[in-house]
Structure formats: C-alpha cells, structure tokens
Design an enzyme around this catalytic site. Structure first.
Site, PDB file in Angstrom:
ATOM      1  N   ASP A   1      30.953  50.736  42.624  1.00 13.81           N
ATOM      2  CA  ASP A   1      29.610  50.205  42.783  1.00 13.81           C
ATOM      3  C   ASP A   1      28.866  49.856  43.935  1.00 13.81           C
ATOM      4  O   ASP A   1      29.668  49.818  44.888  1.00 13.81           O
ATOM      5  CB  ASP A   1      29.812  48.851  41.815  1.00 13.81           C
ATOM      6  CG  ASP A   1      30.273  49.411  40.333  1.00 13.81           C
ATOM      7  OD1 ASP A   1      30.040  50.608  39.959  1.00 13.81           O
ATOM      8  OD2 ASP A   1      31.033  48.477  39.683  1.00 13.81           O
TER       9      ASP A   1
ATOM     10  N   TYR B   1      59.280  32.478  36.505  1.00 12.67           N
ATOM     11  CA  TYR B   1      60.137  31.661  35.300  1.00 12.67           C
ATOM     12  C   TYR B   1      61.619  31.591  35.531  1.00 12.67           C
ATOM     13  O   TYR B   1      62.089  30.667  35.288  1.00 12.67           O
ATOM     14  CB  TYR B   1      59.868  32.486  33.984  1.00 12.67           C
ATOM     15  CG  TYR B   1      58.603  32.324  33.304  1.00 12.67           C
ATOM     16  CD1 TYR B   1      58.253  30.913  32.866  1.00 12.67           C
ATOM     17  CD2 TYR B   1      57.655  33.172  33.040  1.00 12.67           C
ATOM     18  CE1 TYR B   1      57.054  30.769  32.040  1.00 12.67           C
ATOM     19  CE2 TYR B   1      56.673  32.988  32.485  1.00 12.67           C
ATOM     20  CZ  TYR B   1      56.348  31.721  32.058  1.00 12.67           C
ATOM     21  OH  TYR B   1      54.986  31.355  31.275  1.00 12.67           O
TER      22      TYR B   1
ATOM     23  N   GLU C   1      36.212  53.700  41.851  1.00  8.99           N
ATOM     24  CA  GLU C   1      36.338  52.241  41.656  1.00  8.99           C
ATOM     25  C   GLU C   1      36.473  51.944  39.902  1.00  8.99           C
ATOM     26  O   GLU C   1      37.439  51.470  39.357  1.00  8.99           O
ATOM     27  CB  GLU C   1      35.072  51.201  41.889  1.00  8.99           C
ATOM     28  CG  GLU C   1      35.261  49.791  41.312  1.00  8.99           C
ATOM     29  CD  GLU C   1      34.023  48.967  41.904  1.00  8.99           C
ATOM     30  OE1 GLU C   1      33.347  49.255  42.712  1.00  8.99           O
ATOM     31  OE2 GLU C   1      34.031  47.711  41.025  1.00  8.99           O
TER      32      GLU C   1
END
Lengths: 366, 366
Positions: free
Chosen positions: B251, B100, B199
């Site tokens: 996972d 920005y 995780e």
C-alpha cells in the site's frame, strides 16, 4: 442434507430478476423500491427443520423516493452488472476491489466499504445466492487443515488435483481457498473420528506438533479467530458429506463463545445463509468458566467490554440453553477469562494428554 | 552469502555460557549482571559489509542489585532451562505458551507476555542464536507462496517432502512454516526471474488469479502486513541461494514504507539478526506518493498518526536516501495515502497489464 445446486445460470437469472423488478416498477409509473430482511439480533428466529437461526419477517425498505434509497438501487444495478461480467469472464474480485471499482460509477460510487459489503450481502438475501456465487471474496485468508482427509481442488487453471491434508502438505497444512463450493472443492474421503476446530494458531500448531490428529484420529482445523465463511462452509460440508462430528475448542471469553455460536448456530450478519454455513450438531468443549475453576487456569480479569458482551449473550436467542446460561453467569461471577494456551501452565503435553481426553470423554467422544 | 550454521550443540553451549557467567560473578563475590544492546532507533547503525542496519554499541545493563534486574536474571536462567529441555526433546512452543509456562517459576513468573518476548530476544542477542534455534515461535501464521519454485520440507514426522509451489499446491499456495532454517526447508530450484512480495492478501490473490506468476515469470509471496520473521528469512534465502531479485509491492502509506524497510534493511526489534532476515537489494515498486499523483488513485486523507509516522521516518536512518526523502515529503505535501487495491479503479487487469509492467520496467526488471 442441505445440498446447494446454484449454478452460474441461476445467479444470472436471479440478478436479472432484480433489474426486471425495478423496470416493472418504473414501467407502471411507481417509484422503485427493494425490501431486505432487517439484520439485527431482534430479527433472527430459530428454524426448526434446518436447525439454525435465520432472519425473521421484519423487512427494511429502500425506496427511490429518498436520495439514499435511490443511490442504493442504482448501486445494486451497477453491482449486478459487474458481477455478471465477472461470471461471464470467470473472474473474481475482493470486496475491497469491488469498492474501488465503484469509483467509475458516478452517482453510484460507494462512500465506504461497509456500504459495498452490506450491499453484497443484501444481494445474497434477495437472490438466494451466496457471495461466493457472485465471485466476490473477502480479504482474509481461509484457514488451515491438518488431518487424514483427501480433497480434490480444481485450481485456477481448471486442473483437478487430489490433496491429502496430512500426507501431501507441509506442516502448515492445507490452506482452505475462499470458494469451497462443489465446483471448486470435492471432499473425497476421510479416515478420522471427528473434526476439532481450534480458535488460535498457537493451539492448532500445538495439536499438530503433539500428533493429536494421528493419536486421536482427529482432523485439525484452525478457525483463525472469528472464522471466515469458507472455513464454516468447509466444516459444514465435512460434517454433512463425510459424517464427521465437529467439536469446537476456543479461548474462554465472551468473544470465543460467539465464535462457537457462529459455527454452530450461524452468525447474525449471515443468518440468510445459516443453513449452508452452520453446523448445528457442533459441540463446545471449552475453555468454559467451569474449566477455569476446575483446572485452576491462569486468568485475566474481565474488562467492561467483556462483561457487556456476556450480558448481551444472556439475551441472545442462540445462548438460551441451560448450559450456556450457567457458564455465562459463572464467568460473570468469577469475573475471570482465560485462554486455551493457558493450559501450558501444566506443560506442553497437558492439553493432549489430559484436558482434551477429559473434555471429549465427557461428551462421549473419546 | 550469510550462511548460518548454528547447531543444536551451539545453542546449548551458548545457553550454558550465560549460566557460567552468572556463576562466575557469584563465585567471585560480585553481584551478577547482564548487558544487552539498547534496542532503539538511536542505537542502530549501518553495517557496511553486511549491508544492513544492526545495533550500535549502547548497552542496557541488568544488575541483580535491584529487584527488577534480579528477577530478569532469574527468568533468564529458567528460560534457558526450558529451551534446553525443548531442544533435548525436539519440542517447540509458542511465545504465548512460554509465557504461561512461567506460571510454575515462582518469583520468576512474567507479569506480561511483552516481558517474556523481550527476554527471548535478549537471549538471541546474548547467544548469537535465533529464536527459531530456541524452538520458540510466534502466534502468527507464516505467509503463502505461489510460483515455480521447488522446496523440500522435513515435516514433523521427519519425512522429507518435495513440494513445487505452483504445481503441488491448491490456489492458496504453499504455507511457509515458522522455522525455515536449513534443517527444515531446503530450496531446491526455481524457474523464475524475480520474487514479488505483496502486502495484502487481496492483491496477492489478484496476481494469482491474473496468472502474473506464469506471464511474468514471477514468484508471488504474500507478506501479510508486517511480515513474520520466517517470511523475511524465506525471502532472504530465495534471494541469496537462488539468486532471485526481490521487489516489494505494498500500500502507499507510512506503515507500508516500514514494511519495505524491514524487508530490505531490517527491523529495529530484530536488528541483531538483520543479516539473516534482511534483503538489502530488495527494491520498492510502490505504491508511492508519486504513483498517487501519476496514476490519479483513489485516496484517503492522512491521519495524525500517519503524519507522525512519516515525520518519524524522515529521522530514521533507514530512510535517509534522496528517493525516500522525496517520496515521504511528497506524501506529507499532498496529504494523501492510497492502497494497492485502489488500482482496481481502472479494472481488475490494470495492475498486471499496466501498473506492474511500468513500475518494473522503470527499474529494468521487465
């Protein structure tokens, strides 16, 4: 003051009530059924005394006459038993673990986590307890706080620890745990004029770096998008127990308006516990559609989803005030949205030197 | 030991170098150009001494001959100036704010944040500094740590604070700030045998609740999905400075394998700083395809995206070992993936009583 005094014994009793109810049905030779409030926008009504939106009178029935209903009743019993065991052993579980635990329930096995999440909410509605009382918690992290407030947390080992959220933590602040009920967290004292709840991590860190907490006697809280229940409950408690006004500072788009409405008026999914989670006196300080115009902010065009969401808000009872109608209609008219970090267009200090003082001044807060 | 001693003066000098280089081009009547390593899977090679994957020799050139290249060079100069100002004023900014800020750069304005993020990375590569040295930070939160490790954080006010990540924090742990370089964080001491990087938040909280840190002398770190740079850097520093072995628990799907590879071998996007971020001795302890079979875990079918990602990993130099080949091929064969929380099928204690001791035992860690 919406005191909550729901003890472990109350939860156990309420869960036993469900089992007794089903037993009674069967004992009388009736087919068991359970009724829960319909959870849609059409079935939420404003509760004058509580000042929040809660479910209306529409009920959805689950009867064992059909296979679906029978499975759901079986699952309710299994889940009740699992919760009971957790309470006895002082354990907790994520909603995801709860879903996997059902692998061992034969016919009661959930086919998706949505199903098990919904059942946990149904059990809340039926028992009057909160999911936190069941020791069930979401995946998401709670949010962070920086400011001169002192809390006492009873940690996993039962040790009580006083923490000042400005002096006793690193720059990332104090992390709000998933359970912020009284047995876990006590709010001791705060030396501040108000709480500012901030949607994005970037803006939260900006206010931390600019020392907005000290310069403006504010407690900074990161909402982290659509805030977790523990975050909303923590806000509510700071507001009620410490008498701190709450202002909400988000991006300027329909999804951020929803974040505000869930903080102030309650979320549709959790309307049964709005009185514990919502802070009706919370005020919205932007980004508004008017801000986009007045501050000439960098914008993006509304997407079709944005427009749909805004139109849906026009029929949402939580947005029926003149103020919200005007802002939503203006946003549709200018066809633009903006982000809180877009204020960086005017430099890194603009938000704390100009924007927030102006907006807080307009509502008599600064 | 990969020491980093990149001071504020070094950064300023390196940024000035870019300006001087462009000035020299113009002074000699040449069209200015800048070369940066091509950042693709095809252009990463294994750096034997450092033990990590880094960029190869392919360069992509930006020349002011074309409008695109000229804009990019202009932006590099603007960004260099902005970074310089932040360094002088001890300020920092998010990558979003940086985007920005460019609203005021006329022709240098970025058309998307991807563009400004990439340029920040290019400047890292050219200068040899890290984004953190530029005081640019991402939106995402750092992750959390619970365990018997004591650090000293120099907070935003310059005050040094000792924090033990087990005794001085609430149950949500110590929040890692975005900058974990030595001027901000010192690692004082740890009484633990290893670090386990996890995780999901659900599994992190499970290990916290089960007291795995104390029972198994472990430091628990929440990776929070694909880990932030500060998280990887913190892991690396614990590994090098405190001599703590690192194991990674995720996972069981292709995306989690990538998480491991970015922790151990370095990510493709940040291969220029792999030596500071990657922990080559980190070991993967699951969930593997073999675990899915051996522990009979609840699974989901692989999606088309999953299969594609697995196949792409078979051609990724970071996964060329026998071990990874076998696991990836087995996952494709059984056509199944699983989550670490699926271990809850066997109850809430199974992961800490059975799974982790077995897996850690297999690599001689328990």
């Amino acid at each position: 003051m919406t005191e909550r005094n729901f003890t472990k014994e109350d939860v156990e009793k309420a869960l036993r009530g469900i089992v007794e109810d089903i037993y009674d049905h069967l004992d009388k030779g009736n087919i068991p059924k359970m009724g829960v409030p319909t959870r849609t926008k059409q079935n939420i009504t404003f509760h004058k005394r509580k000042g929040v939106w809660t479910y209306g009178k529409n009920l959805t029935w689950r009867s064992a006459k059909k296979m679906d209903g029978a499975s759901m009743i079986l699952r309710s019993l299994y889940m009740g038993e699992f919760i009971n065991t957790m309470l006895e052993q002082s354990r907790s579980s994520t909603l995801r673990e709860m879903y996997y635990i059902s692998e061992g329930w034969d016919l009661g096995k959930f086919s998706s986590q949505d199903e098990s999440n919904r059942l946990a909410e149904d059990l809340e509605i039926i028992t009057g307890a909160m999911r936190e009382d069941f020791h069930l918690r979401p995946e998401e992290d709670g949010s962070r706080i920086v400011g001169n407030i002192t809390i006492e947390e009873t940690n996993r080992k039962g040790v009580k620890k006083k923490i000042n959220c400005r002096d006793d933590v690193g720059d990332s602040g104090y992390g709000i745990p998933y359970n912020v009920e009284k047995e876990k967290i006590r709010l001791l004292e705060a030396d501040a004029d108000f709480v500012i709840a901030i949607e994005t991590g970037g803006m939260f860190d900006r206010l931390v770096e600019n020392g907005f907490d000290e310069r403006s006697r504010a407690i900074l809280l990161h909402l982290k998008g659509q805030p977790a229940r523990s975050t909303r409950r923590f806000l509510k408690r700071m507001n009620e127990e410490l008498g701190l006004p709450v202002v909400v500072f988000t991006d300027g788009d329909p999804w951020s308006f929803r974040i505000f409405s869930s903080v102030a008026y309650g979320a549709i999914k959790t309307a049964h516990i709005s009185e514990y989670l919502a802070t009706p006196t919370a005020e919205y300080i932007g980004i508004t559609a008017s801000d986009i115009v007045n501050y000439d902010l960098p914008t993006d065009k509304l997407t079709d989803q944005d427009k749909q969401a805004l139109k849906s808000e026009l029929t949402d009872p939580r947005f029926k005030s003149r103020y919200w109608r005007d802002e939503i209609e203006l946003m549709l008219k200018i066809n633009k949205k903006s982000e809180q970090q877009a204020l960086a267009k005017y430099g890194l200090d603009y938000v704390t030197d100009t924007y927030l003082p102006e907006k807080l001044g307009a509502i008599g807060m600064m």
